[in-house]
Write a protein that holds these residues in place. Structure first.
Motif, PDB file in Angstrom:
ATOM      1  N   UNK A 104     -18.232-103.558  43.745  1.00 34.26           N
ATOM      2  CA  UNK A 104     -18.655-102.886  44.970  1.00 34.26           C
ATOM      3  C   UNK A 104     -18.458-101.367  44.889  1.00 34.26           C
ATOM      4  N   UNK A 105     -17.710-100.892  43.889  1.00 35.64           N
ATOM      5  CA  UNK A 105     -17.618 -99.467  43.615  1.00 35.64           C
ATOM      6  C   UNK A 105     -18.457 -99.167  42.383  1.00 35.64           C
ATOM      7  N   UNK A 106     -19.276 -98.146  42.453  1.00 32.33           N
ATOM      8  CA  UNK A 106     -20.120 -97.776  41.315  1.00 32.33           C
ATOM      9  C   UNK A 106     -19.283 -97.043  40.274  1.00 32.33           C
ATOM     10  N   UNK A 107     -19.479 -97.416  39.013  1.00 32.33           N
ATOM     11  CA  UNK A 107     -18.779 -96.735  37.930  1.00 32.33           C
ATOM     12  C   UNK A 107     -19.329 -95.312  37.797  1.00 32.33           C
ATOM     13  N   UNK A 139     -11.269-102.141  31.415  1.00 31.37           N
ATOM     14  CA  UNK A 139     -10.696-102.179  32.756  1.00 31.37           C
ATOM     15  C   UNK A 139     -11.542-101.307  33.684  1.00 31.37           C
ATOM     16  N   UNK A 140     -11.680-101.755  34.920  1.00 25.96           N
ATOM     17  CA  UNK A 140     -12.294-100.941  35.964  1.00 25.96           C
ATOM     18  C   UNK A 140     -11.154-100.396  36.814  1.00 25.96           C
ATOM     19  N   UNK A 141     -11.091 -99.064  36.939  1.00 29.76           N
ATOM     20  CA  UNK A 141      -9.937 -98.397  37.540  1.00 29.76           C
ATOM     21  C   UNK A 141     -10.367 -97.683  38.818  1.00 29.76           C
ATOM     22  N   UNK A 142      -9.592 -97.872  39.880  1.00 28.17           N
ATOM     23  CA  UNK A 142      -9.826 -97.168  41.140  1.00 28.17           C
ATOM     24  C   UNK A 142      -8.810 -96.041  41.258  1.00 28.17           C
ATOM     25  N   UNK A 143      -9.307 -94.810  41.459  1.00 30.38           N
ATOM     26  CA  UNK A 143      -8.437 -93.643  41.571  1.00 30.38           C
ATOM     27  C   UNK A 143      -8.238 -93.264  43.030  1.00 30.38           C
ATOM     28  N   UNK A 144      -7.111 -92.615  43.290  1.00 30.53           N
ATOM     29  CA  UNK A 144      -6.842 -92.111  44.631  1.00 30.53           C
ATOM     30  C   UNK A 144      -7.856 -91.014  44.978  1.00 30.53           C
TER      31      UNK A 144
END
Length: 220
Positions: free
Chosen positions: A125-128, A208-213
């Motif tokens: 749901x988040x675009x790379x 890995x797919x990483x979500x940043x602050x």
């Protein structure tokens, strides 16, 4: 002094006249020397001004009030960079295994980050927005490359990135050493909110797919 004769008086007058003439000559010589010195100083000053150009004379008190030199500029950017390097001194001894969630897929969430975040990451749901490939790098190279990538992505305001570490099939004993190191390094990065194993189309167990602050001051 008592003058006994006319001849003595004449001799005395002559001596006094010679003394007066000598004193007058000395005064005249001194005055001439003073004038010559003043003229020479004046000529030297004119020569200096013609050579150097217009100058600003000092105040009449003859003292030069020199302004203090401004302090040397602090190498603030270098200090900030050194502080950033110290913050990014990722340890290879940090054990992140107890912080990972290993239900049907591996994932990590900071305390306070809900499970729906990992679910949305896993579902794409988040675009790379960017990725880094650590294939073929030595451990120290991979550590520095990953730290730099995460820092720059966060500065740019990116939220979702991919880290490709490989499945470790080419490692001795086919043990995924780099994979576990990447997990540990990402857990140590404050910019990282969460990460999940990538979907098969995005690298599967090798990425890995990483979500940043959110970055407070994003810039390009």
């Amino acid at each position: 002094m008592k003058v006994r004769s006319l001849s003595e008086l004449k001799t005395l007058r002559q001596a006094l006249a010679e003394q007066a003439a000598r004193l007058a000559a000395e005064r005249a010589a001194a005055e001439a020397a003073r004038r010559e010195a003043e003229e020479r100083l004046h000529k030297d000053r004119l020569l200096f001004e013609r050579t150097v150009g217009m100058v600003q004379r000092l105040p009449h008190h003859g003292r030069h009030l020199a302004r203090p030199h401004p302090p040397l500029p602090r190498p603030q950017q270098r200090e900030l960079d050194e502080q950033a390097v110290m913050r990014e001194a990722l340890s290879d001894l940090f054990d992140a295994e107890t912080l990972l969630h290993t239900d049907e897929h591996l994932s990590f969430r900071r305390p306070g980050v809900g499970p729906e975040v990992a679910r949305k990451l896993r579902q794409g749901e988040w675009s790379l927005q960017a990725q880094v490939d650590l294939h073929g790098l030595r451990t120290d190279e991979a550590r520095e490359t990953l730290a730099h990538f995460i820092r720059e992505a966060h500065k740019r305001g990116l939220r979702c990135v991919r880290v490709v570490h490989g499945k470790g099939l080419g490692s001795p004993g086919k043990t995924p050493v780099l994979k576990s190191r990447v997990h540990s390094w990402l857990v140590q990065k404050n910019e990282v909110m969460a990460f999940v194993q990538a979907r098969p189309a995005e690298g599967g167990a090798g990425a890995l797919v990483v979500l940043l602050r959110p970055s407070p001051h994003p810039h390009s």
